[in-house]
Motif scaffolding. Sequence first.
Motif, PDB file in Angstrom:
ATOM      1  N   ALA A  38       0.840  -1.209   0.000  1.00 31.94           N
ATOM      2  CA  ALA A  38       0.000   0.000   0.000  1.00 31.94           C
ATOM      3  C   ALA A  38       0.871   1.254   0.000  1.00 31.94           C
ATOM      4  N   HIS A  39       1.950   1.219   0.761  1.00 36.06           N
ATOM      5  CA  HIS A  39       2.864   2.368   0.775  1.00 36.06           C
ATOM      6  C   HIS A  39       3.471   2.606  -0.607  1.00 36.06           C
ATOM      7  N   LYS A  40       3.847   1.533  -1.257  1.00 33.52           N
ATOM      8  CA  LYS A  40       4.426   1.661  -2.592  1.00 33.52           C
ATOM      9  C   LYS A  40       3.431   2.326  -3.539  1.00 33.52           C
ATOM     10  N   ARG A  41       2.178   1.904  -3.474  1.00 34.09           N
ATOM     11  CA  ARG A  41       1.165   2.503  -4.351  1.00 34.09           C
ATOM     12  C   ARG A  41       0.939   3.978  -4.019  1.00 34.09           C
ATOM     13  N   MET A  42       0.956   4.312  -2.746  1.00 31.82           N
ATOM     14  CA  MET A  42       0.754   5.721  -2.383  1.00 31.82           C
ATOM     15  C   MET A  42       1.886   6.585  -2.936  1.00 31.82           C
ATOM     16  N   VAL A  43       3.109   6.117  -2.801  1.00 31.17           N
ATOM     17  CA  VAL A  43       4.246   6.902  -3.286  1.00 31.17           C
ATOM     18  C   VAL A  43       4.239   6.958  -4.816  1.00 31.17           C
ATOM     19  N   GLU A  44       3.855   5.871  -5.471  1.00 28.23           N
ATOM     20  CA  GLU A  44       3.731   5.897  -6.929  1.00 28.23           C
ATOM     21  C   GLU A  44       2.674   6.910  -7.359  1.00 28.23           C
ATOM     22  N   ASP A  87      10.393   1.904   5.232  1.00 32.25           N
ATOM     23  CA  ASP A  87      11.375   2.989   5.309  1.00 32.25           C
ATOM     24  C   ASP A  87      11.608   3.704   3.974  1.00 32.25           C
ATOM     25  N   ALA A  88      11.499   2.981   2.869  1.00 30.54           N
ATOM     26  CA  ALA A  88      11.718   3.618   1.567  1.00 30.54           C
ATOM     27  C   ALA A  88      10.615   4.623   1.240  1.00 30.54           C
ATOM     28  N   TYR A  89       9.449   4.473   1.876  1.00 28.63           N
ATOM     29  CA  TYR A  89       8.285   5.297   1.539  1.00 28.63           C
ATOM     30  C   TYR A  89       7.926   6.318   2.617  1.00 28.63           C
ATOM     31  N   ALA A  90       8.292   6.050   3.854  1.00 35.64           N
ATOM     32  CA  ALA A  90       7.834   6.875   4.985  1.00 35.64           C
ATOM     33  C   ALA A  90       8.189   8.364   4.851  1.00 35.64           C
ATOM     34  N   PRO A  91       9.416   8.716   4.437  1.00 41.80           N
ATOM     35  CA  PRO A  91       9.708  10.156   4.354  1.00 41.80           C
ATOM     36  C   PRO A  91       8.756  10.921   3.428  1.00 41.80           C
ATOM     37  N   ARG A  92       8.357  10.308   2.313  1.00 40.38           N
ATOM     38  CA  ARG A  92       7.416  10.995   1.392  1.00 40.38           C
ATOM     39  C   ARG A  92       6.068  11.223   2.064  1.00 40.38           C
ATOM     40  N   LEU A  93       5.606  10.249   2.837  1.00 40.58           N
ATOM     41  CA  LEU A  93       4.308  10.397   3.491  1.00 40.58           C
ATOM     42  C   LEU A  93       4.390  11.386   4.653  1.00 40.58           C
ATOM     43  N   LEU A  94       5.524  11.419   5.341  1.00 44.61           N
ATOM     44  CA  LEU A  94       5.716  12.415   6.395  1.00 44.61           C
ATOM     45  C   LEU A  94       5.705  13.815   5.788  1.00 44.61           C
ATOM     46  N   GLU A  95       6.300  13.960   4.634  1.00 43.77           N
ATOM     47  CA  GLU A  95       6.296  15.242   3.924  1.00 43.77           C
ATOM     48  C   GLU A  95       4.869  15.684   3.604  1.00 43.77           C
ATOM     49  N   LYS A  96       3.978  14.730   3.365  1.00 39.73           N
ATOM     50  CA  LYS A  96       2.576  15.039   3.049  1.00 39.73           C
ATOM     51  C   LYS A  96       1.726  15.270   4.296  1.00 39.73           C
ATOM     52  N   GLY A  97       2.338  15.256   5.471  1.00 37.15           N
ATOM     53  CA  GLY A  97       1.598  15.593   6.687  1.00 37.15           C
ATOM     54  C   GLY A  97       1.351  14.460   7.649  1.00 37.15           C
ATOM     55  N   LEU A  98       1.740  13.223   7.265  1.00 41.37           N
ATOM     56  CA  LEU A  98       1.597  12.105   8.199  1.00 41.37           C
ATOM     57  C   LEU A  98       2.322  12.463   9.494  1.00 41.37           C
ATOM     58  N   ARG A  99       1.650  12.291  10.641  1.00 38.91           N
ATOM     59  CA  ARG A  99       2.233  12.741  11.907  1.00 38.91           C
ATOM     60  C   ARG A  99       2.755  11.586  12.758  1.00 38.91           C
ATOM     61  N   GLY A 100       2.219  10.384  12.555  1.00 37.14           N
ATOM     62  CA  GLY A 100       2.660   9.274  13.383  1.00 37.14           C
ATOM     63  C   GLY A 100       2.612   7.944  12.649  1.00 37.14           C
ATOM     64  N   MET A 101       3.463   7.024  13.085  1.00 35.98           N
ATOM     65  CA  MET A 101       3.517   5.678  12.521  1.00 35.98           C
ATOM     66  C   MET A 101       3.551   4.698  13.684  1.00 35.98           C
ATOM     67  N   ILE A 102       2.901   3.556  13.493  1.00 33.99           N
ATOM     68  CA  ILE A 102       2.912   2.505  14.514  1.00 33.99           C
ATOM     69  C   ILE A 102       3.404   1.225  13.854  1.00 33.99           C
ATOM     70  N   GLY A 103       4.382   0.575  14.463  1.00 34.08           N
ATOM     71  CA  GLY A 103       4.888  -0.678  13.928  1.00 34.08           C
ATOM     72  C   GLY A 103       5.734  -1.370  14.964  1.00 34.08           C
ATOM     73  N   LYS A 104       6.774  -2.047  14.477  1.00 34.14           N
ATOM     74  CA  LYS A 104       7.735  -2.657  15.402  1.00 34.14           C
ATOM     75  C   LYS A 104       9.090  -2.622  14.737  1.00 34.14           C
ATOM     76  N   SER A 108      15.250   3.527   9.702  1.00 31.79           N
ATOM     77  CA  SER A 108      16.498   3.956   9.053  1.00 31.79           C
ATOM     78  C   SER A 108      16.857   5.376   9.474  1.00 31.79           C
ATOM     79  N   PRO A 109      18.138   5.751   9.313  1.00 29.63           N
ATOM     80  CA  PRO A 109      18.522   7.134   9.601  1.00 29.63           C
ATOM     81  C   PRO A 109      17.715   8.143   8.776  1.00 29.63           C
ATOM     82  N   GLU A 110      17.348   7.796   7.542  1.00 29.50           N
ATOM     83  CA  GLU A 110      16.563   8.707   6.700  1.00 29.50           C
ATOM     84  C   GLU A 110      15.175   8.944   7.298  1.00 29.50           C
ATOM     85  N   VAL A 111      14.575   7.896   7.817  1.00 26.18           N
ATOM     86  CA  VAL A 111      13.253   8.049   8.435  1.00 26.18           C
ATOM     87  C   VAL A 111      13.365   8.879   9.716  1.00 26.18           C
ATOM     88  N   ILE A 112      14.392   8.632  10.501  1.00 22.93           N
ATOM     89  CA  ILE A 112      14.568   9.400  11.744  1.00 22.93           C
ATOM     90  C   ILE A 112      14.763  10.885  11.420  1.00 22.93           C
TER      91      ILE A 112
END
Length: 184
Positions: A38-44, A87-104, A108-112
């Motif tokens: 789903a993340h891949k599709r959102m970024v695409e 991790d490959a997709y999270a920075p793009r979604l954070l840029e779009k306003g995503l405020r929080g993520m839940i996982g385990k 990556s340093p890029e996401v941080i």
Amino acid sequence: MKEPIRLTLPLTAEKVRSLKAGDSVLITGIVYTGRDAAHKRMVEALDRGEELPTDLKDQVIYYVGPTPAKPGRPIGAAGPTTSGRMDAYAPRLLEKGLRGMIGKGYRSPEVIEAIKKYCAVYFVTIGGAAALIAKSIKSYEVIAYEDLGPEAHAKIYVEDFPAIVAIDCEGNNIYEIGPKQYKR
């Protein structure tokens, strides 16, 4: 032991700034779901200049692929997926306003860096407790990418969803802080 912080969504920047790595929280409100497909599709979609299926501003996404619901329940077992897959997709979604993520697991340093840049937060919840976690999920509605089955992008309503702040908006990381507390 400190009482968990009751956190009501949506998750504003002000709320995020009050959270510190290691805080226990009980989350109530609308949370979106999605895994790597789903993340891949959102970024695409973003790459094509299209809108996302949901406005992610001040929203939280839970990395989960739930099992089918039993009769009378909105969702089956719903444990967290390894966050590194996103991790490959999270920075793009954070840029779009995503405020929080839940996982385990680790990020990556890029996401941080993106968490710090966009004033976001990363929560972890307990792996291996999927049936218990599902009890805090009160509704489940697929929004997009239904063909992905349990990996579809969905909206869930949660009450007292248990999580821990793993990485706060200053980049403090429980995966680094925690082990130091127990070293001699």
